[in-house]
Design a protein around this motif. Structure first.
Motif, PDB file in Angstrom:
ATOM      1  N   LEU A   1      40.542   7.400 165.823  1.00  0.00           N
ATOM      2  CA  LEU A   1      39.953   7.103 164.525  1.00  0.00           C
ATOM      3  C   LEU A   1      41.054   7.096 163.473  1.00  0.00           C
ATOM      4  CD1 LEU A   1      37.287   6.709 162.925  1.00  0.00           C
ATOM      5  CD2 LEU A   1      37.252   9.195 162.631  1.00  0.00           C
ATOM      6  N   VAL A   2      41.183   6.002 162.721  1.00  0.00           N
ATOM      7  CA  VAL A   2      42.225   5.915 161.705  1.00  0.00           C
ATOM      8  C   VAL A   2      41.676   5.985 160.288  1.00  0.00           C
ATOM      9  CG1 VAL A   2      43.895   4.717 163.160  1.00  0.00           C
ATOM     10  CG2 VAL A   2      42.280   3.379 161.805  1.00  0.00           C
ATOM     11  N   ARG A   3      40.376   5.705 160.124  1.00  0.00           N
ATOM     12  CA  ARG A   3      39.797   5.748 158.780  1.00  0.00           C
ATOM     13  C   ARG A   3      38.276   5.782 158.903  1.00  0.00           C
ATOM     14  NH1 ARG A   3      42.187   1.662 154.775  1.00  0.00           N
ATOM     15  NH2 ARG A   3      43.688   3.334 154.639  1.00  0.00           N
ATOM     16  N   THR A   4      37.650   6.482 157.974  1.00  0.00           N
ATOM     17  CA  THR A   4      36.189   6.487 157.894  1.00  0.00           C
ATOM     18  C   THR A   4      35.781   5.999 156.515  1.00  0.00           C
ATOM     19  OG1 THR A   4      36.038   8.363 159.415  1.00  0.00           O
ATOM     20  CG2 THR A   4      34.103   7.907 158.063  1.00  0.00           C
ATOM     21  N   LEU A   5      34.872   5.023 156.493  1.00  0.00           N
ATOM     22  CA  LEU A   5      34.328   4.493 155.250  1.00  0.00           C
ATOM     23  C   LEU A   5      32.888   4.967 155.133  1.00  0.00           C
ATOM     24  CD1 LEU A   5      35.679   0.855 155.607  1.00  0.00           C
ATOM     25  CD2 LEU A   5      36.708   2.740 154.339  1.00  0.00           C
ATOM     26  N   HIS A   6      32.463   5.243 153.909  1.00  0.00           N
ATOM     27  CA  HIS A   6      31.110   5.737 153.677  1.00  0.00           C
ATOM     28  C   HIS A   6      30.338   4.757 152.819  1.00  0.00           C
ATOM     29  CE1 HIS A   6      32.158   9.727 155.224  1.00  0.00           C
ATOM     30  NE2 HIS A   6      33.320   9.518 154.650  1.00  0.00           N
ATOM     31  N   GLY A   7      29.128   4.433 153.237  1.00  0.00           N
ATOM     32  CA  GLY A   7      28.239   3.570 152.471  1.00  0.00           C
ATOM     33  C   GLY A   7      27.115   4.398 151.893  1.00  0.00           C
ATOM     34  N   SER A   8      26.096   3.733 151.432  1.00  0.00           N
ATOM     35  CA  SER A   8      24.935   4.405 150.862  1.00  0.00           C
ATOM     36  C   SER A   8      23.680   3.913 151.564  1.00  0.00           C
ATOM     37  CB  SER A   8      24.839   4.112 149.361  1.00  0.00           C
ATOM     38  OG  SER A   8      25.964   4.576 148.696  1.00  0.00           O
ATOM     39  N   PRO A   9      23.423   4.398 152.796  1.00  0.00           N
ATOM     40  CA  PRO A   9      22.270   3.894 153.522  1.00  0.00           C
ATOM     41  C   PRO A   9      20.959   4.353 152.896  1.00  0.00           C
ATOM     42  CG  PRO A   9      23.207   5.748 154.672  1.00  0.00           C
ATOM     43  CD  PRO A   9      24.131   5.440 153.511  1.00  0.00           C
ATOM     44  N   ASN A  10      19.954   3.548 153.035  1.00  0.00           N
ATOM     45  CA  ASN A  10      18.610   3.889 152.600  1.00  0.00           C
ATOM     46  C   ASN A  10      18.051   4.872 153.621  1.00  0.00           C
ATOM     47  OD1 ASN A  10      15.815   3.962 152.277  1.00  0.00           O
ATOM     48  ND2 ASN A  10      15.663   1.797 151.744  1.00  0.00           N
ATOM     49  N   PRO A  11      17.703   6.099 153.227  1.00  0.00           N
ATOM     50  CA  PRO A  11      17.236   7.072 154.219  1.00  0.00           C
ATOM     51  C   PRO A  11      15.964   6.642 154.938  1.00  0.00           C
ATOM     52  CG  PRO A  11      17.058   7.953 151.986  1.00  0.00           C
ATOM     53  CD  PRO A  11      17.732   6.622 151.883  1.00  0.00           C
ATOM     54  N   ARG A  12      15.190   5.735 154.351  1.00  0.00           N
ATOM     55  CA  ARG A  12      13.982   5.246 155.019  1.00  0.00           C
ATOM     56  C   ARG A  12      14.298   4.159 156.047  1.00  0.00           C
ATOM     57  NH1 ARG A  12      13.005   5.477 149.663  1.00  0.00           N
ATOM     58  NH2 ARG A  12      13.241   3.236 149.501  1.00  0.00           N
ATOM     59  N   GLN A  13      15.445   3.529 155.930  1.00  0.00           N
ATOM     60  CA  GLN A  13      15.844   2.484 156.871  1.00  0.00           C
ATOM     61  C   GLN A  13      17.365   2.493 156.978  1.00  0.00           C
ATOM     62  OE1 GLN A  13      14.960  -1.519 155.669  1.00  0.00           O
ATOM     63  NE2 GLN A  13      15.094  -2.298 157.743  1.00  0.00           N
ATOM     64  N   PRO A  14      17.915   3.490 157.702  1.00  0.00           N
ATOM     65  CA  PRO A  14      19.363   3.685 157.699  1.00  0.00           C
ATOM     66  C   PRO A  14      20.112   2.747 158.636  1.00  0.00           C
ATOM     67  CG  PRO A  14      18.340   5.337 159.059  1.00  0.00           C
ATOM     68  CD  PRO A  14      17.227   4.491 158.483  1.00  0.00           C
ATOM     69  N   LEU A  15      19.926   1.446 158.473  1.00  0.00           N
ATOM     70  CA  LEU A  15      20.597   0.482 159.331  1.00  0.00           C
ATOM     71  C   LEU A  15      21.721  -0.220 158.599  1.00  0.00           C
ATOM     72  CD1 LEU A  15      17.492  -1.201 160.991  1.00  0.00           C
ATOM     73  CD2 LEU A  15      18.891   0.655 161.884  1.00  0.00           C
ATOM     74  N   TRP A  16      22.817  -0.405 159.284  1.00  0.00           N
ATOM     75  CA  TRP A  16      23.940  -1.169 158.756  1.00  0.00           C
ATOM     76  C   TRP A  16      23.732  -2.626 159.110  1.00  0.00           C
ATOM     77  CZ3 TRP A  16      28.252   0.274 156.036  1.00  0.00           C
ATOM     78  CH2 TRP A  16      28.443   1.641 155.875  1.00  0.00           C
ATOM     79  N   GLY A  17      24.263  -3.498 158.272  1.00  0.00           N
ATOM     80  CA  GLY A  17      24.357  -4.901 158.649  1.00  0.00           C
ATOM     81  C   GLY A  17      25.548  -5.030 159.589  1.00  0.00           C
ATOM     82  N   THR A  18      25.840  -6.220 160.017  1.00  0.00           N
ATOM     83  CA  THR A  18      26.975  -6.421 160.909  1.00  0.00           C
ATOM     84  C   THR A  18      28.259  -6.497 160.096  1.00  0.00           C
ATOM     85  OG1 THR A  18      25.586  -7.616 162.461  1.00  0.00           O
ATOM     86  CG2 THR A  18      27.953  -7.957 162.642  1.00  0.00           C
ATOM     87  N   PRO A  19      29.211  -5.593 160.354  1.00  0.00           N
ATOM     88  CA  PRO A  19      30.488  -5.687 159.648  1.00  0.00           C
ATOM     89  C   PRO A  19      31.239  -6.944 160.096  1.00  0.00           C
ATOM     90  CG  PRO A  19      30.475  -3.796 161.148  1.00  0.00           C
ATOM     91  CD  PRO A  19      29.173  -4.495 161.296  1.00  0.00           C
ATOM     92  N   VAL A  20      31.915  -7.582 159.157  1.00  0.00           N
ATOM     93  CA  VAL A  20      32.665  -8.800 159.447  1.00  0.00           C
ATOM     94  C   VAL A  20      34.052  -8.670 158.833  1.00  0.00           C
ATOM     95  CG1 VAL A  20      32.765 -11.296 159.098  1.00  0.00           C
ATOM     96  CG2 VAL A  20      30.557 -10.186 159.425  1.00  0.00           C
ATOM     97  N   PHE A  21      35.072  -8.865 159.656  1.00  0.00           N
ATOM     98  CA  PHE A  21      36.449  -8.862 159.166  1.00  0.00           C
ATOM     99  C   PHE A  21      36.781 -10.243 158.603  1.00  0.00           C
ATOM    100  CE2 PHE A  21      36.806  -5.252 162.025  1.00  0.00           C
ATOM    101  CZ  PHE A  21      37.698  -4.421 161.370  1.00  0.00           C
ATOM    102  N   SER A  22      37.619 -10.273 157.568  1.00  0.00           N
ATOM    103  CA  SER A  22      38.122 -11.554 157.082  1.00  0.00           C
ATOM    104  C   SER A  22      39.032 -12.145 158.150  1.00  0.00           C
ATOM    105  CB  SER A  22      38.885 -11.365 155.766  1.00  0.00           C
ATOM    106  OG  SER A  22      40.002 -10.514 155.961  1.00  0.00           O
ATOM    107  N   SER A  23      39.289 -13.442 158.081  1.00  0.00           N
ATOM    108  CA  SER A  23      40.078 -14.106 159.125  1.00  0.00           C
ATOM    109  C   SER A  23      41.495 -13.559 159.236  1.00  0.00           C
ATOM    110  CB  SER A  23      40.103 -15.617 158.904  1.00  0.00           C
ATOM    111  OG  SER A  23      40.704 -15.906 157.650  1.00  0.00           O
TER     112      SER A  23
END
Length: 159
Positions: free
Chosen positions: A115-137
């Motif tokens: 593990l080199v880095r951890t990023l934190h988002g703000s998930p909705n506790p009623r629906q804690p799903l992430w979208g699909t992460p996408v890297f730039s080209s």
């Protein structure tokens, strides 16, 4: 991945499936309610490896040619959470692994995964799903659309 845990390879030049399906353990959705019904799947930019969820908080890295597991990543999250999505950087041996606790780990998978880095988002506790992460080209940016009620950006823990 299919609902029964099968992964298939297709030859796009002839549009036919080849090889044998690769099957793995499927999560029991009754006991892991935060799990998406289909396991996440990502292929490396050189198409030599792929990553998929093995268990609630485990991701396997596999050789595309032999289907042998090369490494396992264990995500450190509280029980009840699950790996939601995975994405491979197009320019580096870097794998993004998002879990239902709202964290997104960036893993260096060049040799032994770390593990080199951890990023934190703000998930909705009623629906804690992430979208699909996408890297730039060019691999310098990571975009992600979470299920948050607000527009907060991912926060870097500095790690």
């Amino acid at each position: 991945c299919s609902l029964d845990g099968g992964i298939f390879a297709w030859d796009l030049s002839g549009a036919h499936r080849f090889g044998h399906p690769f099957a793995f353990h499927v999560l029991n959705l009754a006991t892991t309610p935060n799990a998406p019904p289909v396991a996440p799947l990502a292929a490396s930019a050189d198409s030599k490896e792929f990553a998929t969820r093995l268990a609630a908080l485990q991701v396997g890295l596999f050789s595309d040619s032999s289907l042998r597991r090369e490494a396992t990543i264990t995500v450190h999250a509280k029980p009840g959470n699950v790996v939601q999505t995975v994405a491979w950087s197009p320019r580096a041996a870097l794998l993004a692994v998002a879990s239902s606790d709202g964290t997104l780990g960036l893993w260096n998978v060049a040799h032994k995964p770390r593990l080199v880095r951890t990023l934190h988002g703000s998930p909705n506790p009623r629906q804690p799903l992430w979208g699909t992460p996408v890297f730039s080209s060019d691999g310098t940016r990571l975009l992600e659309g979470g299920a948050s009620d607000n527009d907060e950006a991912l926060e870097d823990d500095g790690g």
